[in-house]
Design an enzyme around this catalytic site. Sequence first.
Site, mmCIF file in Angstrom:
data_model
loop_
_atom_site.group_PDB
_atom_site.id
_atom_site.type_symbol
_atom_site.label_atom_id
_atom_site.label_comp_id
_atom_site.label_asym_id
_atom_site.label_seq_id
_atom_site.Cartn_x
_atom_site.Cartn_y
_atom_site.Cartn_z
ATOM 1 N N CYS A 142 0.822 -1.229 0.000
ATOM 2 C CA CYS A 142 0.000 0.000 0.000
ATOM 3 C C CYS A 142 0.853 1.275 0.000
ATOM 4 O O CYS A 142 0.387 2.337 -0.400
ATOM 5 C CB CYS A 142 -0.949 0.007 1.187
ATOM 6 N N HIS A 173 -3.558 7.333 1.842
ATOM 7 C CA HIS A 173 -3.905 6.001 1.351
ATOM 8 C C HIS A 173 -5.292 5.661 1.897
ATOM 9 O O HIS A 173 -5.590 5.906 3.065
ATOM 10 C CB HIS A 173 -2.869 4.991 1.838
ATOM 11 N N ASN A 221 -10.021 -0.149 -0.636
ATOM 12 C CA ASN A 221 -8.558 -0.078 -0.568
ATOM 13 C C ASN A 221 -7.971 -0.648 -1.861
ATOM 14 O O ASN A 221 -8.034 -1.855 -2.086
ATOM 15 C CB ASN A 221 -8.080 -0.869 0.648
HETATM 16 N N1 ACO Z 1 -18.766 -8.518 8.200
HETATM 17 C C1 ACO Z 1 -19.337 -8.745 9.381
HETATM 18 N N2 ACO Z 1 -18.639 -9.056 10.486
HETATM 19 C C2 ACO Z 1 -17.307 -9.121 10.372
HETATM 20 C C3 ACO Z 1 -16.642 -8.902 9.152
HETATM 21 C C4 ACO Z 1 -17.429 -8.586 8.036
HETATM 22 N N3 ACO Z 1 -16.899 -8.330 6.812
HETATM 23 N N4 ACO Z 1 -15.318 -9.042 9.343
HETATM 24 C C5 ACO Z 1 -15.128 -9.332 10.628
HETATM 25 N N5 ACO Z 1 -16.337 -9.396 11.266
HETATM 26 C C6 ACO Z 1 -16.604 -9.684 12.675
HETATM 27 C C7 ACO Z 1 -15.517 -10.513 13.306
HETATM 28 O O1 ACO Z 1 -15.714 -11.890 13.027
HETATM 29 C C8 ACO Z 1 -15.685 -10.188 14.762
HETATM 30 O O2 ACO Z 1 -16.766 -10.922 15.268
HETATM 31 P P1 ACO Z 1 -16.748 -11.532 16.763
HETATM 32 O O3 ACO Z 1 -16.666 -10.338 17.657
HETATM 33 O O4 ACO Z 1 -18.044 -12.254 16.834
HETATM 34 O O5 ACO Z 1 -15.537 -12.403 16.799
HETATM 35 C C9 ACO Z 1 -16.100 -8.714 14.744
HETATM 36 O O6 ACO Z 1 -16.591 -8.463 13.413
HETATM 37 C C10 ACO Z 1 -14.979 -7.775 15.080
HETATM 38 O O7 ACO Z 1 -13.834 -8.098 14.287
HETATM 39 P P2 ACO Z 1 -12.520 -7.229 14.331
HETATM 40 O O8 ACO Z 1 -11.546 -7.774 13.345
HETATM 41 O O9 ACO Z 1 -12.073 -7.063 15.743
HETATM 42 O O10 ACO Z 1 -13.111 -5.814 13.815
HETATM 43 P P3 ACO Z 1 -12.415 -4.413 13.753
HETATM 44 O O11 ACO Z 1 -13.234 -3.419 14.430
HETATM 45 O O12 ACO Z 1 -10.954 -4.477 14.104
HETATM 46 O O13 ACO Z 1 -12.514 -4.069 12.203
HETATM 47 C C11 ACO Z 1 -11.130 -4.042 10.259
HETATM 48 C C12 ACO Z 1 -11.862 -4.901 11.266
HETATM 49 C C13 ACO Z 1 -12.138 -3.223 9.495
HETATM 50 C C14 ACO Z 1 -10.362 -4.949 9.304
HETATM 51 C C15 ACO Z 1 -10.153 -3.092 10.985
HETATM 52 O O14 ACO Z 1 -9.384 -3.809 11.910
HETATM 53 C C16 ACO Z 1 -9.257 -2.379 10.039
HETATM 54 O O15 ACO Z 1 -9.683 -1.606 9.218
HETATM 55 N N6 ACO Z 1 -7.946 -2.578 10.182
HETATM 56 C C17 ACO Z 1 -6.992 -1.910 9.320
HETATM 57 C C18 ACO Z 1 -6.584 -2.875 8.346
HETATM 58 C C19 ACO Z 1 -6.442 -2.299 6.971
HETATM 59 O O16 ACO Z 1 -7.115 -1.400 6.551
HETATM 60 N N7 ACO Z 1 -5.528 -2.916 6.252
HETATM 61 C C20 ACO Z 1 -5.280 -2.570 4.909
HETATM 62 C C21 ACO Z 1 -3.849 -2.618 4.584
HETATM 63 S S1 ACO Z 1 -2.924 -1.700 5.713
HETATM 64 C C22 ACO Z 1 -3.321 -0.190 5.416
HETATM 65 O O17 ACO Z 1 -3.676 0.064 4.323
HETATM 66 C C23 ACO Z 1 -3.219 0.791 6.495
#
Ligand code: ACO
Length: 330
Positions: free
Chosen positions: A120, A257, A287
């Site tokens: 990224c 980004h 993304n």
């Molecule tokens: N739909 C519904 N529920 C979901 C989904 C989905 N697509 N994905 C995960 N869940 C559920 C999980 O199973 C979990 O359920 P549980 O509590 O019953 O176990 C719950 O949602 C919470 O999951 P988390 O992973 O803790 O959710 P979080 O609030 O951290 O959000 C996310 C996840 C959106 C991926 C976030 O962590 C994020 O954006 N991280 C940054 C990662 C990123 O953007 N990476 C890209 C490359 S790096 C960069 O570009 C910066």
Amino acid sequence: MTEASPGSLRSLVTGVGGYLPSDIVTNTDLAKFVDTNDEWIVERTGIRQRHRAAEGEFTSDLATVAAQRALAAAGRKASEVDLIIVATTTPDLTFPSVATMVQYKIGAPVGIAFDVQAVCSGFVYAMSVADGFVARGLSKCALVIGAETMTRLMDWADRGTCVLFGDGAGAVVLEPQKGQGRTSDRGLLGFSLRADGSKKDLLFVDGGPSSTGTVGHLRMLGNQVFRHAVVNISEAIEASAAVAGVTMAEVDWFIPHQANQRILEGVAKRVGIPEEKVISTVALHANTSAASIPLALNHGIEDGRIKPGQLLLLEAMGGGLTWGACVLRL
Ligand code: ACO
């Protein structure tokens, strides 16, 4: 740690172009085959839709259209291009590079062409590499392209990742222009790049030519990546601004980004950039990895917000981990 401030010859962005595949996949479309829903995706990420490349449409095809549009915007011909750098983590083939494919497809003459792989952060890294040629007078007309088909790396059974990414390409033309060595100069004013290989397991692809002989799927510990993102990016932004000799108050547009709306807002708040100066396309594009910054730049130019002479702040973080920021005056 790498910081750099160019000398009196500046790398000026003279044209910007973007390309998004025509197929749009909404959150509701995804929910038909992934255990997810529109509310969860919008609330956690801000993403509402993403574009997906058609069957037989490859990263080099996306990159080629973006490059042609950037050249048209710059009033340059492909015959003038002497350097092509493509930031990508989703090349058509393991080799040759996407850059050489773009060179052939646009009809550019023999010159320099290669890919940069910093996931990224690729576009910010590629801009700094191109600056090494342009600001030293070694390139008169460079194309820097971010192009990705990230949907090809998805495990569609992993709802934690497959809803986050999309396909697209953005490109800029860089040309040398004499500056005064002042912050009022147009062109690239400073950048700051970082990498920390010890964080590999937070975000990676579980395949490759040397290990599995397969392409593999993207794997991510999303909440840990999230935790690193705001702190790391903010630090790189402050370092790049210090190198460029500008303050946050002088920044006209923040073009981050586009990973997650919450990361964008968290970074902007931490470094003191008001919401109305943030260009956000995450709702529309999701993304697109290395393509997201030039696509957002193109979006802001096309809708009339971003204008020549304005001070722009670019930043990204991605797999590696890699991260960085770049300050330029359009
Ligand atoms: N739909 C519904 N529920 C979901 C989904 C989905 N697509 N994905 C995960 N869940 C559920 C999980 O199973 C979990 O359920 P549980 O509590 O019953 O176990 C719950 O949602 C919470 O999951 P988390 O992973 O803790 O959710 P979080 O609030 O951290 O959000 C996310 C996840 C959106 C991926 C976030 O962590 C994020 O954006 N991280 C940054 C990662 C990123 O953007 N990476 C890209 C490359 S790096 C960069 O570009 C910066």
